[in-house]
Write a protein that holds these residues in place. Sequence first.
Motif, PDB file in Angstrom:
ATOM      1  N   VAL A 510       0.838  -1.258  -0.042  1.00  0.00           N
ATOM      2  CA  VAL A 510       0.000   0.040   0.117  1.00  0.00           C
ATOM      3  C   VAL A 510       0.998   1.233  -0.073  1.00  0.00           C
ATOM      4  O   VAL A 510       1.820   1.398   1.041  1.00  0.00           O
ATOM      5  N   SER A 511       0.847   2.046  -0.982  1.00  0.00           N
ATOM      6  CA  SER A 511       1.637   3.226  -1.220  1.00  0.00           C
ATOM      7  C   SER A 511       1.151   4.366  -0.144  1.00  0.00           C
ATOM      8  O   SER A 511      -0.003   4.237   0.209  1.00  0.00           O
ATOM      9  N   ASP A 512       2.286   5.065   0.100  1.00  0.00           N
ATOM     10  CA  ASP A 512       1.601   6.097   1.089  1.00  0.00           C
ATOM     11  C   ASP A 512       0.557   7.018   0.631  1.00  0.00           C
ATOM     12  O   ASP A 512       0.096   7.564   1.311  1.00  0.00           O
ATOM     13  N   ASP A 513       0.461   7.169  -0.735  1.00  0.00           N
ATOM     14  CA  ASP A 513      -0.624   8.205  -1.128  1.00  0.00           C
ATOM     15  C   ASP A 513      -2.028   7.587  -0.822  1.00  0.00           C
ATOM     16  O   ASP A 513      -3.002   8.531  -0.587  1.00  0.00           O
ATOM     17  N   ILE A 514      -2.150   6.355  -0.695  1.00  0.00           N
ATOM     18  CA  ILE A 514      -3.296   5.687  -0.121  1.00  0.00           C
ATOM     19  C   ILE A 514      -3.774   6.146   1.270  1.00  0.00           C
ATOM     20  O   ILE A 514      -4.770   6.538   1.480  1.00  0.00           O
ATOM     21  N   TRP A 515      -2.961   6.159   2.123  1.00  0.00           N
ATOM     22  CA  TRP A 515      -3.473   6.389   3.484  1.00  0.00           C
ATOM     23  C   TRP A 515      -3.295   7.953   3.625  1.00  0.00           C
ATOM     24  O   TRP A 515      -4.050   8.650   4.495  1.00  0.00           O
ATOM     25  N   PHE A 516      -2.434   8.794   2.745  1.00  0.00           N
ATOM     26  CA  PHE A 516      -2.669  10.094   2.748  1.00  0.00           C
ATOM     27  C   PHE A 516      -3.897  10.696   2.515  1.00  0.00           C
ATOM     28  O   PHE A 516      -4.727  11.477   3.165  1.00  0.00           O
ATOM     29  N   ARG A 517      -4.635   9.809   1.294  1.00  0.00           N
ATOM     30  CA  ARG A 517      -5.873  10.212   1.022  1.00  0.00           C
ATOM     31  C   ARG A 517      -6.953   9.987   1.895  1.00  0.00           C
ATOM     32  O   ARG A 517      -7.954  10.747   2.160  1.00  0.00           O
ATOM     33  N   VAL A 552      -1.157   5.581  10.343  1.00  0.00           N
ATOM     34  CA  VAL A 552      -2.449   6.160  10.094  1.00  0.00           C
ATOM     35  C   VAL A 552      -3.408   6.086  11.299  1.00  0.00           C
ATOM     36  O   VAL A 552      -4.129   7.287  11.630  1.00  0.00           O
ATOM     37  N   SER A 553      -3.226   5.040  12.157  1.00  0.00           N
ATOM     38  CA  SER A 553      -4.012   4.934  13.230  1.00  0.00           C
ATOM     39  C   SER A 553      -3.382   5.969  14.289  1.00  0.00           C
ATOM     40  O   SER A 553      -4.324   6.602  15.062  1.00  0.00           O
ATOM     41  N   ALA A 554      -2.155   6.128  14.550  1.00  0.00           N
ATOM     42  CA  ALA A 554      -1.618   7.230  15.369  1.00  0.00           C
ATOM     43  C   ALA A 554      -1.895   8.535  15.014  1.00  0.00           C
ATOM     44  O   ALA A 554      -2.405   9.427  15.949  1.00  0.00           O
ATOM     45  N   TYR A 555      -1.995   8.923  13.783  1.00  0.00           N
ATOM     46  CA  TYR A 555      -2.473  10.213  13.424  1.00  0.00           C
ATOM     47  C   TYR A 555      -3.761  10.518  13.755  1.00  0.00           C
ATOM     48  O   TYR A 555      -4.084  11.499  14.012  1.00  0.00           O
ATOM     49  N   ILE A 556      -4.806   9.488  13.125  1.00  0.00           N
ATOM     50  CA  ILE A 556      -6.226   9.888  13.509  1.00  0.00           C
ATOM     51  C   ILE A 556      -6.544   9.952  14.916  1.00  0.00           C
ATOM     52  O   ILE A 556      -7.250  10.652  15.512  1.00  0.00           O
TER      53      ILE A 556
END
Length: 1080
Positions: A510-517, A552-556
């Motif tokens: 999964v490229s980073d742009d997917i979880w950035f989105r 992504v979990s830590a950011y959210i």
Amino acid sequence: MALSGMRGLSVFISDIRNCQNKELERLRVDKELGNIRTRFKHEKAIFRNLMNELMWCEIVAYWCRDELEFRFGIDSLACIAALKHTCHGNSFGILVHAYRTVLSDVGLSHYEKKKYVWKMLYIYMLGYDVDFGHMEAVSLISAPKYPEKQVGYIVTSCLLNENHDFLRLAINTVRNDIIGRNETFQCLALTLVGNIGGREFAESLAPDVQKLLLSSSCRPLVRKKAALCLLRLFRKNPDVVNVDGWSDRMAQLLDERDLGVLTSSMSLLVALVSNNHEAYWSCLPKCVKTLERLARNQDIPQEYTYYGIPSPWLQVKTMRALQYFPTVEDPNTRRSLFEVLQRILMGTDVVKNVNKNNASHAVLFEALSLVMHLDAEKEMISQCVALLGKFIAVREPNIRYLGLENMTRMLMVTDVQDIIKRHQAQIITSLKDPDISIRRRALDLLYGMCDVSNAKDIVEELLQYLSTADFAMREELSLKAAILAEKFAPDLSWYVDVILQLIDKAGDFVSDDIWFRVVQFVTNNEDLQPYAAMKAREYLDKPAIHETMVKVSAYILGEYSHLLARRPGWSPREIFNIIHEKLPTVSTPTIPILLSTYAKILMHTQPPDAELQKQIWAIFRKYESCIDAEIQQRAVEYLALSMKGAALMDILAEMPKFPERQSSLIRKAEDSEADTAEQSAIKLRAQQQTSNALVLTDQRPENGTQPAPQLGLVKVPTMNNTDESTSGQGLAHANGTLALVDPQPPSTPSPDLLGDLLGPLAIEGPPGTAPQSDPSVPSSLEGGSNLDALALAPVEEQTSTVQPIGDIGEKFRALCVKDSGVLYEDVNIQIGIKADWRGHQGRVILFLGNKNTAPLVSVQAMILPPSHLKTELSLVPDTIPPRAQVQCPLEVVNLQPSRDSAVLDFSYKFGANVVNVKLRLPAVLNKFLQPILVSPEEFFPQWRSLSGPPLKLQEVVRGVRPMLLAEMANLFSSLHLTVCPGLDPNANNLVVSTTFYSESTRAMLCLTRIETDPADRTQLRMTVASGDPALTFELKEFIKEQLISIPVPSRSPAPMPPQAQPVTPPTPASDPGAILAGLL
């Protein structure tokens, strides 16, 4: 090619085939090449002596001109001019007789010369270089007899390329054969011109070839070769071959009754109309008549009927030519054409005969392409889709593949998507096919046919398939599932569920742009934030999750966990403990995100929790001295900010909404679409296609807060080797390894105080903060002259002001035993590698990171693979934005065992500096080894069956690095060789085993026994055995290289030109950059 009369050639071929190994074959070839070279030099020396001793008259030279041209490859007119001497009283007959007598006694006979040239061709076909004898091969073209002329034409077309100087000597002879009356010689000459197709041949011979094609007195065989020869010349040199006014001539050729000439002429027409269809409208009705003639099987000779199908090759070429015309305007012609297409669609079915299937389906699929091109009526389109639906359900994999591929092309036709949906179940079944090519086509078709009505079903099928999909497909599968979820999501909560499942099942792909989105969606939709925080908490509760899920979990949770703080189990302390449990398992690039999350949790803790505050401050203090500048900077700043009390609320406020923009994922999918495979190939050759490399760029809002970077594609312009502004400047390099154009020291970029929150690689700071190389390293390693230590391709020594940081040799050797790390780094760029090796295949991601605040331009990367590797590198963007990183996937396939490594030829331009480096890639032998533990019951039968060379090789190795037996076992483990205990009764010996994977050997078991001497650790005896001789030899040499300590000779470094150091202005004590520099 009759070789029965050449006994010497037959004996040589038998000797080569009887060689036991490659070394014996090479010795036999070298011996034969030396013999041929000696004979050719001896004959030339004889001719020079005769020229000096015999004063031939002009009449003798003229009388023997043919033999002089044939035997020695010289121009007869030049010979006459050089031999203007008197006869000195000798009669004409005596001189001629003396000349021929001497040549017959000491020169090479026609048989010998022909035999030696055949041997040269055979040696060349074996893969050896043949760098002499070219003149002798060219001279055979002038021979008056067919056997010698045939040898000359064949060998010349194989050994020489279009730019070889010797070809100019043969142009007149080739032209004489073309315009002559001997049809056999005409065919030989046309074949040579077509195979070589050089510019000089096109300029000199194209008019004669055109006349031959249009001549009615020539046999069809000659005209057919003339058409193919003209096609080759036109493809290679379209500006040289004059085809103006050829419309009427092509229409005349399409009336030809002979199908051989007609097929060759149709190939020429396809090339002409692809270049300019406007000039050939008169040929369109002729093509339709040709199709009618073939469809009705009228006047078709039996030899052109293939399994009951009239000339399928001509049908395919004719329909291909019609696709280059925009439309068919004449109603009668259009009606006739659709009748033919209807006949083809109705008359094609799957039969048991494979050859008939191939021919009939080739015609059918070309007819389908023509139907789509002409925008036929809906009834015919429905008939085409129904026929393809029947094809994708048959057992034959080739037919299923073609059915899926053509059904994907049918999606471009309007109002056909609903018809294709009827076959959705069968297409999903094809997604589980054993053939990966069929699975790829099924994935493309599902992606193209997805809409709002079937998006949930298709995405769920893709997620289920993701767990079992091949690693080569998972990245593409993840990207397409993410795009479909975003485009056709019924609600945003479903979209969040899909992306989190995607990360959970295939995080590596999964490229980073997917979880950035997904972060952008959550940030911009307040109603979605509590749900996203709950789902993130669910995944963090799992004992083992992927690192991307941690990000992504830590950011959210850092941003939105406070929205659920009143629920049980959602207190800031509990959220902190859950996230902090993952800190020891993450890599360096993820730690800055976790530090930001801790700061956010501390800010949202109201009223303040003193115990939690102490824990978080302790973490910040721990990382204040971290060697990584990004982590250190965040720890220092967050600790200072967290002590400001109420001011922390304003500084670490909630992230603002992102501006509305087109999704980078959807833009990537749109940019990569192409109408047909042929158009895609044309775009790729023209370098106009958008690169599929991913580019990360910083998005900084005006209020100074740090958002999640938006992933976007960079449109790549046409790649040029050098910029126009520097085209007139000289390159200060030798052999192109490390180059600079008008070198000037780059300006020092300003320090990035906050850095990139979500950067996947730790990009270093400005050149002034770059780590200095160890002074103990020899200066030759820093200057680029020691090739082995630098892991550079073997080139000449040179100087440059841009030097690599650190020891590149050590970086390369480290990557040989691990799968991720830094391959190369200088003050401008960092090249990292992350690899995944499975069997004989590997996937390598090249990370190109720009360390400056200015872009890197004219970026080019090319892989120079050895013969045993097959590589495919994605396109690299021409520009890398400031503080950005590019990911370039590289596919590697191992064909056969070898110790050679591939080379990355990389270059870029920064300011006025052009830097070019050639770096060895760590795709080495041990990457294709899989350790395996062998029991005594398996080992001893296999060891006994591999008896003696070349399958079992033994060698006493001296000069071994002294090491204990345990150290040697650790070394073997790092090389993917498993130590098998209990197999050797001697405690000082080791037995290791492994499995080698390649396309030629598949999975091949390799066994090795190491016998050491405790009294002398500098020598040992090694025995290597496998089922493949080449693998045994290469593995033995590879292990020996790892055991022997070979000193690297150092050279004195080249003197460096003096450079002016930039003057750094004094910085005030309150400047954050100065504070950070002091801490560092």
